[in-house]
Design a protein around this motif. Structure first.
Motif, PDB file in Angstrom:
ATOM      1  N   LYS A   9       0.835  -1.203   0.000  1.00 18.00           N
ATOM      2  CA  LYS A   9       0.000   0.000   0.000  1.00 18.00           C
ATOM      3  C   LYS A   9       0.873   1.258   0.000  1.00 18.00           C
ATOM      4  O   LYS A   9       0.547   2.243  -0.676  1.00 18.00           O
ATOM      5  CB  LYS A   9      -0.933  -0.008   1.209  1.00 18.00           C
ATOM      6  N   LEU A  10       1.977   1.232   0.743  1.00 18.70           N
ATOM      7  CA  LEU A  10       2.886   2.375   0.753  1.00 18.70           C
ATOM      8  C   LEU A  10       3.493   2.591  -0.635  1.00 18.70           C
ATOM      9  O   LEU A  10       3.592   3.728  -1.121  1.00 18.70           O
ATOM     10  CB  LEU A  10       3.978   2.160   1.799  1.00 18.70           C
ATOM     11  N   GLN A  11       3.885   1.514  -1.294  1.00 21.69           N
ATOM     12  CA  GLN A  11       4.428   1.619  -2.647  1.00 21.69           C
ATOM     13  C   GLN A  11       3.381   2.167  -3.618  1.00 21.69           C
ATOM     14  O   GLN A  11       3.684   2.986  -4.492  1.00 21.69           O
ATOM     15  CB  GLN A  11       4.917   0.245  -3.117  1.00 21.69           C
ATOM     16  N   GLU A  12       2.144   1.730  -3.443  1.00 14.90           N
ATOM     17  CA  GLU A  12       1.067   2.202  -4.309  1.00 14.90           C
ATOM     18  C   GLU A  12       0.825   3.701  -4.113  1.00 14.90           C
ATOM     19  O   GLU A  12       0.678   4.458  -5.084  1.00 14.90           O
ATOM     20  CB  GLU A  12      -0.217   1.425  -4.023  1.00 14.90           C
ATOM     21  N   LEU A  13       0.795   4.140  -2.858  1.00 11.54           N
ATOM     22  CA  LEU A  13       0.599   5.565  -2.582  1.00 11.54           C
ATOM     23  C   LEU A  13       1.707   6.408  -3.203  1.00 11.54           C
ATOM     24  O   LEU A  13       1.458   7.475  -3.765  1.00 11.54           O
ATOM     25  CB  LEU A  13       0.542   5.800  -1.069  1.00 11.54           C
ATOM     26  N   ALA A  14       2.941   5.911  -3.112  1.00 11.38           N
ATOM     27  CA  ALA A  14       4.083   6.653  -3.658  1.00 11.38           C
ATOM     28  C   ALA A  14       4.073   6.688  -5.182  1.00 11.38           C
ATOM     29  O   ALA A  14       4.776   7.512  -5.783  1.00 11.38           O
ATOM     30  CB  ALA A  14       5.393   6.040  -3.161  1.00 11.38           C
ATOM     31  N   SER A  15       3.297   5.818  -5.811  1.00 12.05           N
ATOM     32  CA  SER A  15       3.209   5.835  -7.273  1.00 12.05           C
ATOM     33  C   SER A  15       2.170   6.836  -7.771  1.00 12.05           C
ATOM     34  O   SER A  15       2.100   7.114  -8.969  1.00 12.05           O
ATOM     35  CB  SER A  15       2.876   4.433  -7.802  1.00 12.05           C
ATOM     36  N   TYR A  16       1.358   7.379  -6.859  1.00 12.52           N
ATOM     37  CA  TYR A  16       0.314   8.331  -7.243  1.00 12.52           C
ATOM     38  C   TYR A  16       0.519   9.729  -6.661  1.00 12.52           C
ATOM     39  O   TYR A  16       0.250  10.730  -7.318  1.00 12.52           O
ATOM     40  CB  TYR A  16      -1.063   7.818  -6.788  1.00 12.52           C
ATOM     41  N   PHE A  17       0.966   9.793  -5.392  1.00 10.66           N
ATOM     42  CA  PHE A  17       1.067  11.078  -4.698  1.00 10.66           C
ATOM     43  C   PHE A  17       2.503  11.592  -4.696  1.00 10.66           C
ATOM     44  O   PHE A  17       3.456  10.816  -4.550  1.00 10.66           O
ATOM     45  CB  PHE A  17       0.567  10.954  -3.260  1.00 10.66           C
ATOM     46  N   LYS A  18       2.639  12.905  -4.802  1.00 11.95           N
ATOM     47  CA  LYS A  18       3.969  13.508  -4.767  1.00 11.95           C
ATOM     48  C   LYS A  18       4.620  13.376  -3.396  1.00 11.95           C
ATOM     49  O   LYS A  18       5.836  13.297  -3.265  1.00 11.95           O
ATOM     50  CB  LYS A  18       3.888  14.983  -5.158  1.00 11.95           C
ATOM     51  N   VAL A  19       3.785  13.378  -2.364  1.00 10.75           N
ATOM     52  CA  VAL A  19       4.261  13.251  -0.979  1.00 10.75           C
ATOM     53  C   VAL A  19       3.449  12.154  -0.307  1.00 10.75           C
ATOM     54  O   VAL A  19       2.234  12.070  -0.492  1.00 10.75           O
ATOM     55  CB  VAL A  19       4.088  14.576  -0.207  1.00 10.75           C
ATOM     56  N   VAL A  20       4.118  11.316   0.459  1.00 10.47           N
ATOM     57  CA  VAL A  20       3.433  10.292   1.248  1.00 10.47           C
ATOM     58  C   VAL A  20       3.794  10.502   2.713  1.00 10.47           C
ATOM     59  O   VAL A  20       4.982  10.651   3.045  1.00 10.47           O
ATOM     60  CB  VAL A  20       3.812   8.869   0.812  1.00 10.47           C
ATOM     61  N   ALA A  21       2.791  10.555   3.564  1.00  8.27           N
ATOM     62  CA  ALA A  21       3.014  10.713   5.005  1.00  8.27           C
ATOM     63  C   ALA A  21       2.706   9.398   5.705  1.00  8.27           C
ATOM     64  O   ALA A  21       1.594   8.865   5.590  1.00  8.27           O
ATOM     65  CB  ALA A  21       2.118  11.822   5.556  1.00  8.27           C
ATOM     66  N   VAL A  22       3.700   8.868   6.393  1.00 12.36           N
ATOM     67  CA  VAL A  22       3.533   7.649   7.189  1.00 12.36           C
ATOM     68  C   VAL A  22       3.488   8.069   8.646  1.00 12.36           C
ATOM     69  O   VAL A  22       4.478   8.580   9.186  1.00 12.36           O
ATOM     70  CB  VAL A  22       4.683   6.652   6.944  1.00 12.36           C
ATOM     71  N   VAL A  23       2.323   7.907   9.259  1.00 14.33           N
ATOM     72  CA  VAL A  23       2.136   8.366  10.632  1.00 14.33           C
ATOM     73  C   VAL A  23       1.858   7.179  11.542  1.00 14.33           C
ATOM     74  O   VAL A  23       1.396   6.126  11.104  1.00 14.33           O
ATOM     75  CB  VAL A  23       0.980   9.397  10.721  1.00 14.33           C
ATOM     76  N   ILE A  99       8.951  11.369   1.267  1.00 10.58           N
ATOM     77  CA  ILE A  99       8.282  10.465   2.207  1.00 10.58           C
ATOM     78  C   ILE A  99       8.448  11.084   3.591  1.00 10.58           C
ATOM     79  O   ILE A  99       9.573  11.267   4.062  1.00 10.58           O
ATOM     80  CB  ILE A  99       8.890   9.051   2.177  1.00 10.58           C
ATOM     81  N   LEU A 100       7.340  11.429   4.202  1.00 10.46           N
ATOM     82  CA  LEU A 100       7.369  12.061   5.517  1.00 10.46           C
ATOM     83  C   LEU A 100       6.934  11.058   6.573  1.00 10.46           C
ATOM     84  O   LEU A 100       6.022  10.257   6.340  1.00 10.46           O
ATOM     85  CB  LEU A 100       6.420  13.268   5.550  1.00 10.46           C
ATOM     86  N   THR A 101       7.561  11.090   7.727  1.00 11.14           N
ATOM     87  CA  THR A 101       7.061  10.296   8.848  1.00 11.14           C
ATOM     88  C   THR A 101       6.798  11.225  10.029  1.00 11.14           C
ATOM     89  O   THR A 101       7.436  12.272  10.168  1.00 11.14           O
ATOM     90  CB  THR A 101       8.050   9.196   9.294  1.00 11.14           C
ATOM     91  N   GLY A 102       5.852  10.827  10.863  1.00  4.91           N
ATOM     92  CA  GLY A 102       5.529  11.646  12.029  1.00  4.91           C
ATOM     93  C   GLY A 102       4.823  10.834  13.093  1.00  4.91           C
ATOM     94  O   GLY A 102       4.052   9.928  12.783  1.00  4.91           O
ATOM     95  N   SER A 103       5.093  11.154  14.343  1.00  4.74           N
ATOM     96  CA  SER A 103       4.453  10.450  15.451  1.00  4.74           C
ATOM     97  C   SER A 103       3.443  11.336  16.171  1.00  4.74           C
ATOM     98  O   SER A 103       2.970  10.984  17.241  1.00  4.74           O
ATOM     99  CB  SER A 103       5.506   9.949  16.452  1.00  4.74           C
TER     100      SER A 103
END
Length: 385
Positions: A9-23, A99-103
């Motif tokens: 799912k993360l790979q799929e999101l990165a194939s469509y969106f310019k930025v992906v946030a993993v929280v 690719i952004l990450t945040g807690s």
């Protein structure tokens, strides 16, 4: 490395969106996952004071270091960066640039809404799910072991003992993450609040009662609940909005997103303690609910779980809203099927005119009853897909 179900799912999101946030909560494996999927992207931790200072003092200069994009870890630490990031990603049509990450979901959402709305795909990564830890159903330990240990990755890789990891996790969370969100002066009272909340797991959230016990007002409790929610420690299961001509309760039920943390907060460290603990049934319910939540978040889907309770005490533990249909679920920690397991399901099914329901319990016998109710072992149900 234990493989994560959210990988595709993360790979799929990165194939469509310019930025992906993993929280997700601190130490849920966000950094490990994104670095394994995007090994060629530069990695920057904004927990690092030097990198954070660079990003805050010279955002343009900082971002110019990464013309092809990068992994920016704990990006909620630099909210000023987002407006500059918008200009960078808009200058290129390439998806998956950053690719952004945040807690901390509150701080991250606030920054994204202001600057990057429509450009970001979201993935919520929680601690390991049961299926990630034990791909073969036969290998799953007992319910008690699962409840006590939970699923935080450091407990499995590298395998830090629970009695060392949980106290340090709680201390780090309160002293760093909580202060980042809100300037709470008395952290001892806040920690007491978290421990008291653990004692209400699976119950309706009564903020007035909790405030009286903690010694603060209701508005403070409401604010603190928001902190725990936005940092992914708790989940508030909302009551379903359909009342079927009955007066229903409006307060949410409180669950933690990891039972190991709840057990630690309650002082439960052994199976012997858990076996006779008055909250064992509620902890088992919490375990199943958190697994159902992970099943949705790993697919980047909205959580479609609710509960139902009327003023006379009839309750359905979980209602799965499937759009055109509702699927009721009762969760029981016992190993023997009891006639009481069906009472609330039958009441709700008769009231709502829905024809299906399930009882999840810890026994091994499966049943398909003539009234549309199935009885399933909870692990078997989770492995159904």
């Amino acid at each position: 490395m234990i493989s994560r179900r959210a990988t595709e799912k993360l790979q799929e999101l990165a194939s469509y969106f310019k930025v992906v946030a993993v929280v997700g909560p601190r130490q849920s494996g966000k950094t490990t996952l994104v670095r394994s999927i995007f090994p060629h992207k530069p990695y920057v931790s904004l927990e690092d004071p030097d990198q954070r200072r660079f990003a805050l003092e010279d955002a343009r200069g900082f971002l110019s270091e990464f013309p092809e994009g990068a992994i920016l870890d704990e990006v909620q630490r630099t909210p000023e960066l987002f407006s500059y990031l918008q200009g960078v990603v808009d200058s290129s049509p390439q998806p998956g640039q950053f690719i952004l990450t945040g807690s901390n979901n509150f701080l991250l959402q606030q920054s994204i809404t202001q600057s990057l709305a429509g450009r970001v795909g979201y993935l919520q990564l929680l601690p390991f799910s049961l299926i990630e830890l034990y791909p073969e159903q036969a290998d799953i330990p007992s319910e008690d072991e699962l409840m006590i240990k939970g699923g935080y990755p450091p407990l499995f890789e590298p395998g830090i003992p629970m009695d060392l990891w949980f106290p340090n996790y709680l201390r780090t969370y309160i002293e760093r993450d909580v202060r980042q969100i809100k300037n709470i002066t008395d952290l001892i009272v806040f920690e007491r609040f978290i421990r008291l909340l653990a004692g209400r797991v699976g119950q309706e959230l009564n903020m007035t009662s909790l405030g009286n016990e903690v010694g603060v007002d209701t508005k403070t409790i409401q604010s603190w609940i928001g902190i725990l929610e936005s940092s992914f420690l708790i989940y508030l299961l909302r009551p379903h909005f359909q009342n079927f001509n009955k007066i229903i309760v409006k307060r949410p039920k409180i669950y933690f997103l990891d039972t190991g943390l709840v057990c630690f907060l309650l002082g439960i460290s052994t199976i012997a303690q858990l076996d006779f603990h008055p909250l064992r049934g509620a902890l088992f319910e919490n375990l199943v609910v958190s697994e159902l939540i992970k099943e949705r978040t790993n697919q980047a889907k909205e959580i479609n779980l609710f509960f139902w309770r009327d003023k006379t005490g009839h309750e359905i533990d979980v209602l799965i809203d499937e759009g055109l249909d509702l699927f009721p679920m009762e969760i029981k920690s016992g190993k023997t099927i009891n006639s009481d397991y069906f009472r609330n399901l039958r009441f709700w099914m008769n009231l709502s005119q829905h024809k299906k329901g399930v009882v999840l319990y810890s026994g091994n016998q499966s049943q398909s009853r003539s009234d549309g109710i199935e009885v399933r072992n909870w692990k078997e149900f989770l492995f159904r897909t």
